[in-house]
Design a protein around this motif. Structure first.
Motif, PDB file in Angstrom:
ATOM      1  N   ARG A  46       0.846  -1.211   0.000  1.00 60.04           N
ATOM      2  CA  ARG A  46       0.000   0.000   0.000  1.00 60.04           C
ATOM      3  C   ARG A  46       0.873   1.249   0.000  1.00 60.04           C
ATOM      4  O   ARG A  46       0.528   2.245  -0.627  1.00 60.04           O
ATOM      5  CB  ARG A  46      -0.925  -0.006   1.214  1.00 60.04           C
ATOM      6  CG  ARG A  46      -2.025  -1.067   1.172  1.00 60.04           C
ATOM      7  CD  ARG A  46      -2.892  -0.977   2.408  1.00 60.04           C
ATOM      8  NE  ARG A  46      -3.505   0.343   2.546  1.00 60.04           N
ATOM      9  CZ  ARG A  46      -4.134   0.754   3.652  1.00 60.04           C
ATOM     10  NH1 ARG A  46      -4.233  -0.045   4.707  1.00 60.04           N
ATOM     11  NH2 ARG A  46      -4.673   1.959   3.694  1.00 60.04           N
ATOM     12  N   ARG A  48       5.127   2.679  -0.126  1.00 61.70           N
ATOM     13  CA  ARG A  48       6.400   2.315  -0.753  1.00 61.70           C
ATOM     14  C   ARG A  48       7.556   2.951   0.005  1.00 61.70           C
ATOM     15  O   ARG A  48       7.531   4.158   0.305  1.00 61.70           O
ATOM     16  CB  ARG A  48       6.395   2.800  -2.200  1.00 61.70           C
ATOM     17  CG  ARG A  48       7.681   2.541  -2.951  1.00 61.70           C
ATOM     18  CD  ARG A  48       7.606   3.143  -4.346  1.00 61.70           C
ATOM     19  NE  ARG A  48       8.918   3.187  -4.962  1.00 61.70           N
ATOM     20  CZ  ARG A  48       9.220   3.917  -6.021  1.00 61.70           C
ATOM     21  NH1 ARG A  48       8.282   4.649  -6.601  1.00 61.70           N
ATOM     22  NH2 ARG A  48      10.444   3.908  -6.515  1.00 61.70           N
ATOM     23  N   GLY A  58       1.766   5.651  -1.032  1.00 64.44           N
ATOM     24  CA  GLY A  58       1.179   5.126  -2.254  1.00 64.44           C
ATOM     25  C   GLY A  58       2.166   4.125  -2.821  1.00 64.44           C
ATOM     26  O   GLY A  58       3.157   3.774  -2.174  1.00 64.44           O
ATOM     27  N   ASN A  59       1.955   3.688  -4.063  1.00 63.44           N
ATOM     28  CA  ASN A  59       2.871   2.692  -4.622  1.00 63.44           C
ATOM     29  C   ASN A  59       3.211   2.940  -6.088  1.00 63.44           C
ATOM     30  O   ASN A  59       3.666   2.051  -6.788  1.00 63.44           O
ATOM     31  CB  ASN A  59       2.289   1.286  -4.463  1.00 63.44           C
ATOM     32  CG  ASN A  59       0.878   1.192  -5.038  1.00 63.44           C
ATOM     33  OD1 ASN A  59       0.473   2.048  -5.833  1.00 63.44           O
ATOM     34  ND2 ASN A  59       0.137   0.178  -4.649  1.00 63.44           N
ATOM     35  N   GLY A  60       2.987   4.172  -6.582  1.00 59.62           N
ATOM     36  CA  GLY A  60       3.285   4.481  -7.981  1.00 59.62           C
ATOM     37  C   GLY A  60       4.674   5.066  -8.165  1.00 59.62           C
ATOM     38  O   GLY A  60       5.472   5.157  -7.227  1.00 59.62           O
ATOM     39  N   ARG A  61       4.958   5.449  -9.405  1.00 59.46           N
ATOM     40  CA  ARG A  61       6.222   6.124  -9.709  1.00 59.46           C
ATOM     41  C   ARG A  61       6.197   7.532  -9.140  1.00 59.46           C
ATOM     42  O   ARG A  61       5.150   8.166  -9.031  1.00 59.46           O
ATOM     43  CB  ARG A  61       6.458   6.178 -11.221  1.00 59.46           C
ATOM     44  CG  ARG A  61       6.770   4.820 -11.849  1.00 59.46           C
ATOM     45  CD  ARG A  61       6.977   4.964 -13.358  1.00 59.46           C
ATOM     46  NE  ARG A  61       8.092   5.856 -13.650  1.00 59.46           N
ATOM     47  CZ  ARG A  61       9.362   5.478 -13.716  1.00 59.46           C
ATOM     48  NH1 ARG A  61       9.696   4.218 -13.471  1.00 59.46           N
ATOM     49  NH2 ARG A  61      10.314   6.327 -14.003  1.00 59.46           N
ATOM     50  N   THR A  63       6.338  11.410  -8.863  1.00 57.56           N
ATOM     51  CA  THR A  63       6.100  12.576  -9.699  1.00 57.56           C
ATOM     52  C   THR A  63       7.191  13.612  -9.429  1.00 57.56           C
ATOM     53  O   THR A  63       8.001  13.460  -8.506  1.00 57.56           O
ATOM     54  CB  THR A  63       4.729  13.194  -9.386  1.00 57.56           C
ATOM     55  OG1 THR A  63       4.750  13.713  -8.035  1.00 57.56           O
ATOM     56  CG2 THR A  63       3.618  12.168  -9.524  1.00 57.56           C
ATOM     57  N   GLN A  66       6.881  14.987  -5.935  1.00 64.53           N
ATOM     58  CA  GLN A  66       7.340  14.006  -4.954  1.00 64.53           C
ATOM     59  C   GLN A  66       8.864  13.904  -4.942  1.00 64.53           C
ATOM     60  O   GLN A  66       9.486  13.757  -3.882  1.00 64.53           O
ATOM     61  CB  GLN A  66       6.703  12.650  -5.242  1.00 64.53           C
ATOM     62  CG  GLN A  66       5.207  12.632  -4.942  1.00 64.53           C
ATOM     63  CD  GLN A  66       4.504  11.400  -5.491  1.00 64.53           C
ATOM     64  OE1 GLN A  66       5.044  10.689  -6.345  1.00 64.53           O
ATOM     65  NE2 GLN A  66       3.290  11.159  -5.018  1.00 64.53           N
ATOM     66  N   ASP A 121      13.510   5.860 -10.302  1.00 68.38           N
ATOM     67  CA  ASP A 121      12.585   6.920 -10.723  1.00 68.38           C
ATOM     68  C   ASP A 121      12.772   8.194  -9.917  1.00 68.38           C
ATOM     69  O   ASP A 121      11.929   9.093  -9.954  1.00 68.38           O
ATOM     70  CB  ASP A 121      11.133   6.447 -10.628  1.00 68.38           C
ATOM     71  CG  ASP A 121      10.741   6.016  -9.222  1.00 68.38           C
ATOM     72  OD1 ASP A 121      11.649   5.679  -8.439  1.00 68.38           O
ATOM     73  OD2 ASP A 121       9.537   6.007  -8.906  1.00 68.38           O
TER      74      ASP A 121
END
Length: 319
Positions: A46, A48, A58-61, A63, A66, A121
């Motif tokens: 959930r 990272r 969260g768990n996305g790449r 931005t 960020q 990333d």
């Protein structure tokens, strides 16, 4: 930033995550949630783990926002965005976006091991230390950053070469993001900043009207070869009533110089340049045109042409 504003009754964690674009330190997270719950959210995917001590809710790449928060939080307490990174966030266009520059107090040292282990990333982070960072050099923002003037002066000192240092300062003034007086006040309190003399001279050239780097180079060329200093960015009204701006102009000798950047090669710009040149000639002035690269790379050749033109117009060099 997260797209959705939390509800007024949202938990403190939700508001903190919103303010920091979803990037938290482990200490922040465990101060609001049980340590076991934080570990569980990371283990189940959930959340990272970005690096030691910093996590993403969260768990996305990552931005861009960020990445900026990661850079500041990794650098530790008192860290602020600086240099080209802070200037870009202030709206100055055309500056390098990477690496991300962060400024920390001189007594602090960033964890180099953590900086080397950032995920793929995440942009590279370059941490600088300073013993002079007064409150007036800080800009309220998310993340916090230095003021535009301090950012540009630092960026000029950290630039890879003198040309890039001049470009940074010229860009900030040309785009009306900072005034020469603001840059002067910053340099005054930074007696040990790198390239201090170059920065001060560039500020004076900009204040005298040379906003583009090519015009700064031109002013220095005139100084170096003993030529009279021209007036820069002089306003002129053409026969059709349109306002024109002259790159460089010696009014006493009615000599006008245009310094052409790469955009002048565009066919529409070329046609407009020819019309403007014809207007100058028919008004009785001489006009010389030089590509910006020639001013920078072959100054002696440009100076020789200028000397002949000025002499033909009546100028006599001092003994």
């Amino acid at each position: 930033m997260f797209a959705d504003l939390p509800r007024e009754d949202a938990a403190t964690l939700d508001w903190l995550a919103f303010e920091q674009s979803g990037i938290l330190t482990t200490a922040q997270a465990t101060g609001l949630l049980a340590e076991g719950l934080v570990r569980s959210r990371i283990r189940t995917g959930r959340w990272r783990s970005i690096c030691r001590g910093v996590l993403l809710t969260g768990n996305g790449r990552l931005t861009r926002d960020q990445q900026l928060w990661v850079a500041v939080l990794v650098a530790g307490a008192g860290a602020v965005l600086a240099g080209t990174t802070a200037a870009t966030e202030a709206g100055v266009r055309g500056l390098p976006r990477e690496p991300l520059h962060v400024l920390v107090p001189a007594e602090r040292r960033a964890a180099r091991t953590v900086l080397r282990r950032l995920p793929i990333d995440m942009a590279a982070v370059r941490v600088h230390r300073t013993s002079v960072l007064p409150a007036e050099h800080l800009q309220v923002g998310r993340p916090p950053r230095t003021t535009t003037a301090r950012a540009l002066v630092d960026a000029a000192g950290w630039a890879r070469d003198e040309a890039q240092a001049q470009e940074v300062l010229a860009a900030g003034c040309q785009q009306r993001r900072v005034l020469p007086e603001e840059l002067r006040s910053v340099v005054t309190v930074l007696p040990r900043t790198p390239r201090r003399q170059l920065i001060r001279q560039t500020i004076e050239d900009v204040a005298g009207g040379a906003e583009a780097l090519s015009e700064i180079d031109f002013v220095r060329l005139c100084r170096r070869y003993g030529l009279p200093r021209p007036d820069l960015q002089q306003r002129r009204t053409d026969p059709a009533g349109r306002t024109r701006w002259l790159d460089a102009y010696w009014q006493a000798y009615r000599l006008h110089v245009e310094i052409d950047g790469a955009h002048h090669m565009d066919v529409r710009q070329w046609a407009a340049d020819m019309r403007r040149q014809n207007d100058v000639w028919t008004a009785g002035d001489r006009i010389l045109r030089f590509p910006a690269w020639l001013v920078r790379t072959r100054p002696a050749e440009v100076a020789a042409d200028l000397r002949r033109a000025l002499t033909a117009a009546g100028w006599r060099p001092a003994a």
